[in-house]
Write an enzyme that holds these catalytic residues in place. Structure first.
Site, PDB file in Angstrom:
ATOM      1  N   GLU A 235     -17.493   9.374  45.115  1.00 21.95           N
ATOM      2  CA  GLU A 235     -18.281   8.374  45.840  1.00 21.95           C
ATOM      3  C   GLU A 235     -17.478   7.612  46.891  1.00 21.95           C
ATOM      4  OE1 GLU A 235     -20.375   9.176  41.963  1.00 21.95           O
ATOM      5  OE2 GLU A 235     -18.293   8.772  42.553  1.00 21.95           O
TER       6      GLU A 235
ATOM      7  N   GLN B 200     -26.097   8.945  43.177  1.00 16.47           N
ATOM      8  CA  GLN B 200     -26.974   9.583  42.201  1.00 16.47           C
ATOM      9  C   GLN B 200     -27.686   8.533  41.351  1.00 16.47           C
ATOM     10  OE1 GLN B 200     -25.474  12.500  39.060  1.00 16.47           O
ATOM     11  NE2 GLN B 200     -26.142  13.844  40.728  1.00 16.47           N
ATOM     12  N   PHE B 201     -26.965   7.501  40.981  1.00 16.75           N
ATOM     13  CA  PHE B 201     -27.507   6.298  40.355  1.00 16.75           C
ATOM     14  C   PHE B 201     -26.809   5.110  41.004  1.00 16.75           C
ATOM     15  CE2 PHE B 201     -28.278   9.572  37.261  1.00 16.75           C
ATOM     16  CZ  PHE B 201     -29.492   9.239  36.668  1.00 16.75           C
ATOM     17  N   ALA B 202     -27.526   4.003  41.159  1.00 17.30           N
ATOM     18  CA  ALA B 202     -26.917   2.810  41.756  1.00 17.30           C
ATOM     19  C   ALA B 202     -25.686   2.371  40.972  1.00 17.30           C
ATOM     20  CB  ALA B 202     -27.942   1.674  41.806  1.00 17.30           C
ATOM     21  N   ASP B 203     -25.675   2.643  39.658  1.00 12.87           N
ATOM     22  CA  ASP B 203     -24.531   2.280  38.816  1.00 12.87           C
ATOM     23  C   ASP B 203     -23.227   2.875  39.341  1.00 12.87           C
ATOM     24  OD1 ASP B 203     -26.244   1.736  35.873  1.00 12.87           O
ATOM     25  OD2 ASP B 203     -27.125   2.954  37.448  1.00 12.87           O
ATOM     26  N   PHE B 204     -23.302   4.063  39.957  1.00 17.94           N
ATOM     27  CA  PHE B 204     -22.098   4.769  40.373  1.00 17.94           C
ATOM     28  C   PHE B 204     -21.496   4.198  41.661  1.00 17.94           C
ATOM     29  CE2 PHE B 204     -23.937   8.802  38.179  1.00 17.94           C
ATOM     30  CZ  PHE B 204     -23.745   8.195  36.947  1.00 17.94           C
TER      31      PHE B 204
ATOM     32  N   HIS C  40     -26.971   3.993  33.537  1.00 16.33           N
ATOM     33  CA  HIS C  40     -27.919   4.603  34.459  1.00 16.33           C
ATOM     34  C   HIS C  40     -29.135   3.705  34.680  1.00 16.33           C
ATOM     35  CE1 HIS C  40     -25.544   7.982  32.925  1.00 16.33           C
ATOM     36  NE2 HIS C  40     -25.873   8.647  34.017  1.00 16.33           N
TER      37      HIS C  40
END
Length: 661
Positions: free
Chosen positions: A400, A422-426, A467
């Site tokens: 990322e 892929q997910f905002a968490d990442f 996630h």
């Protein structure tokens, strides 16, 4: 030290010497000025000038360089006026960063130099993006990024080399190995013999050279440049060198054994090259003295000019605030009653916004994990590869940070990009690039960062702690970013198109639970919804609910099931910048305000809104501003636990308490 001039003429050797000795003499003068208190800080490159000068001479003037704080030779070789550099170092208004940045933390588009930040790794990622732009544009150009031996321990080093190798990018990574990362020696940084050996692990070529030999550096970089262009591949160069001063002057050098200074003093790049030129009868001692004297005189004149041109610092709050964002005249092209509309799910609206933007902007790329053939984790980009091809719909490795940095590099070369997390968490993996590079770029040196980061977010889908987070508040605290969070399919499309058209970095939050559960009429044509403008969902007299994202759905459902309560609902749509006029109207129209969001309570955007209302609308309130938010815990996996976690579980109680106040 052995010099090989190959086919260089005497005139070329003399010009190379002039390029080498000039930054040395400037540095010597800066050390005097530092002791006099005329500059506040200095990162000395004395002892390793041959690397910056030789590498810059080997490149074309229009090829981007990503230097660090010890690379004065890059700036002088690119003919940046010393008087303006000096104003920069003094923090003057007419420095390159208007007094907003220190030393070499600035860039210049005109000179194709990208300004560094204190976090050393991000420069490497930017070089990837520039090299990608060159590759896509079929330009015979490379990019070159500097790093130190300490910087090779950072994750960005791995990510940048890996991405460059996977994408076959014409980029040169140049390591200045001077033995110490501040005071940490190389034996505490890595276990390989030479850092160039690391290149093999990425499937690319690498070489270790004498970084104090100007001709070796010049010839190597020039040859590597030819290799990168011919083969469309990256290359790693390690330059062995030594800095004769501390990390910066206040650091001192007590941690360095004196024997090392004695050894490397014999390898001084300037003194050795002077002796070579004398031995080759290219210059005499008198001529070298004359060159030095002329430069010293020129330096003094440039410093006088700097004093003469120095503008008194005018502290203007309005200017400071306005320079956070690059100028952009947004056109609010929302649909009208006669527009052709179709029923679309939220996910289809997002996809259509991407698709129409790709058709409008042939310089737009989309990058992310699994977004090409697979269509992304949520299938938002499914089918785009077939229409636009792999150059523009680009799968990335799991990296990322470097992808966001590459997006910034693309922006330097006039490209737009959308990065899908892929997910905002990442986004945590790219936090440095987002908050320190993208967000601050325009304020620091006037360069826009034309990047959108799509952030699939939110809970309610049983995905657990990593996630499901609502992390929008992390970014609303960062000046320079725009944070958008639509709640309807129409807004999802219109705001995404507006975000892509905006030259500023935009974080675009999309609630995963809305992708396929929410449908509504959406205009078929391309249109924009203004960033920074809230939307009145409905008017009411009893209370006002200020919310966004999934909170809008919860508020609408509650209002529909409780017709006895007159509820005004304001959908913020944009969290940075906030629409304070609409917030004020909501507070003053009812006197009772509930701020609702799925994010956890403490430190959420609701706290900012509640504080602002209390400060600006206190005399119009009939009750304290109430916040309804999720629990201050991670998001649990179990469905029942997750339902209890959500703000929705407390909405009824919060509304009743506010009504009964």
């Amino acid at each position: 030290m052995l010099f090989d001039r190959k086919n260089l003429s005497n005139a070329q050797l003399i010009q190379m010497y002039r390029s080498l000795v000039y930054p040395r003499l400037i540095e010597e003068k800066m050390l005097v000025l530092l002791r006099q208190g005329k500059v506040s800080k200095w990162f000395s490159g004395i002892g390793q000038e041959a690397i910056a000068v030789g590498a810059t001479l080997a490149l074309q003037q229009n090829e981007w360089i990503m230097p660090l704080h010890r690379n004065l030779g890059v700036f002088t070789t690119r003919q940046m006026p010393l008087h303006q550099l000096f104003n920069q170092w003094q923090g003057n208004q007419n420095g390159y960063s208007k007094g907003r940045e220190r030393s070499f933390h600035f860039g210049s588009r005109a000179h194709h130099i990208c300004g560094m930040i204190s976090h050393l790794g991000p420069q490497l990622a930017i070089a990837d993006g520039i090299a990608l732009a060159n590759k896509l544009g079929q330009k015979e150009k490379v990019s070159l990024a500097f790093t130190g031996e300490g910087g090779t321990s950072e994750g960005d080093f791995h990510e940048a080399l890996n991405l460059a190798a996977v994408w076959d990018l014409p980029v040169i990574f140049l390591i200045e190995n001077n033995g110490y990362a501040l005071s940490t020696p190389t034996n505490e940084q890595y276990r390989c013999i030479n850092l160039a050996e690391k290149a093999k692990g990425y499937g690319i070529e690498g070489i270790t050279i004498d970084g104090n030999n100007l001709l070796t550096v010049y010839d190597t970089v020039r040859g590597v440049r030819d290799y990168c262009l011919k083969n469309q591949k990256p290359y790693l160069i390690e330059c062995a060198t030594f800095r004769m001063r501390g990390h910066e002057e206040a650091s001192g050098t007590k941690y360095v054994p004196s024997a090392l200074f004695e050894l490397w003093e014999k390898k001084d790049p300037v003194a050795n090259f002077e002796q070579y030129l004398i031995g080759e009868s290219v210059l005499t001692e008198e001529e070298i003295g004359s060159v030095r004297d002329s430069f010293k005189a020129a330096i003094e004149e440039e410093l006088k000019l700097a004093d003469a041109k120095a503008l008194p610092l005018v502290v203007d709050t309005a200017v400071e605030v306005s320079d956070v964002y690059a100028p952009h005249e947004q056109v609010d092209l929302f649909y009208t009653a006669d527009s052709n509309v179709s029923e679309k799910r939220f996910i289809e609206a997002v996809k259509e916004g991407l698709q129409q933007s790709l058709r409008l902007h042939d310089n737009l790329l989309i990058m992310g994990q699994d977004i090409a053939e697979y269509g992304g984790a949520f299938k938002v980009t499914e089918g785009l590869l077939e229409e636009f091809g792999k150059d523009r719909i680009r799968n990335t490795p799991i990296c990322e940070s470097v992808v966001v940095g590459a997006a910034l590099g693309l922006s330097l070369e006039g490209y737009k990009s959308v990065v899908e997390m892929q997910f905002a968490d990442f986004a945590t993996m790219a936090f440095n690039q987002i908050v320190n590079n993208l967000a601050k770029l325009y304020y620091r040196w006037g360069q826009q960062a034309d990047v959108v980061i799509r952030m699939p977010t939110g809970g309610g889908v049983g995905a657990g702690p990593f996630h499901s987070q609502s992390n929008e508040a992390w970014f609303t605290h960062v000046p320079g970013l725009k944070v958008v969070y639509p709640a309807t399919p129409a807004d999802a499309k219109g705001l995404l198109i507006a975000a892509i058209n905006d030259p500023n970095p935009v974080l675009f939050f999309e609630h995963k639970a809305l992708y396929r559960s929410l449908s509504a009429p959406v205009p078929d044509k391309s249109f924009e919804v203004s960033i920074g403008k809230a939307r009145w969902v409905q008017q009411g007299d009893d209370i006002a609910i200020i919310t966004y994202g999934m909170g809008v759905i919860w508020a609408e459902e509650y209002a529909a099931s409780h017709p006895e309560v007159s509820i005004a609902i304001l959908d913020l749509r944009t969290l940075l910048p906030l629409d304070y006029e609409a917030i004020k109207e909501a507070a003053e129209s009812t006197g009772k305000v509930l701020v609702l969001h799925e994010d956890t309570l403490t430190g959420g955007i609701g706290a900012e809104i509640a504080a602002w209302i209390g400060e600006h609308c206190f005399n119009r309130l009939d009750a304290p501003v109430t916040r309804c938010a999720s629990l201050d815990t991670p998001v649990p996996f179990n469905k029942d636990l997750e339902a209890n976690f959500m703000a929705h579980a407390r909405l009824e109680t919060c509304i009743r308490n506010l009504l009964n106040f």
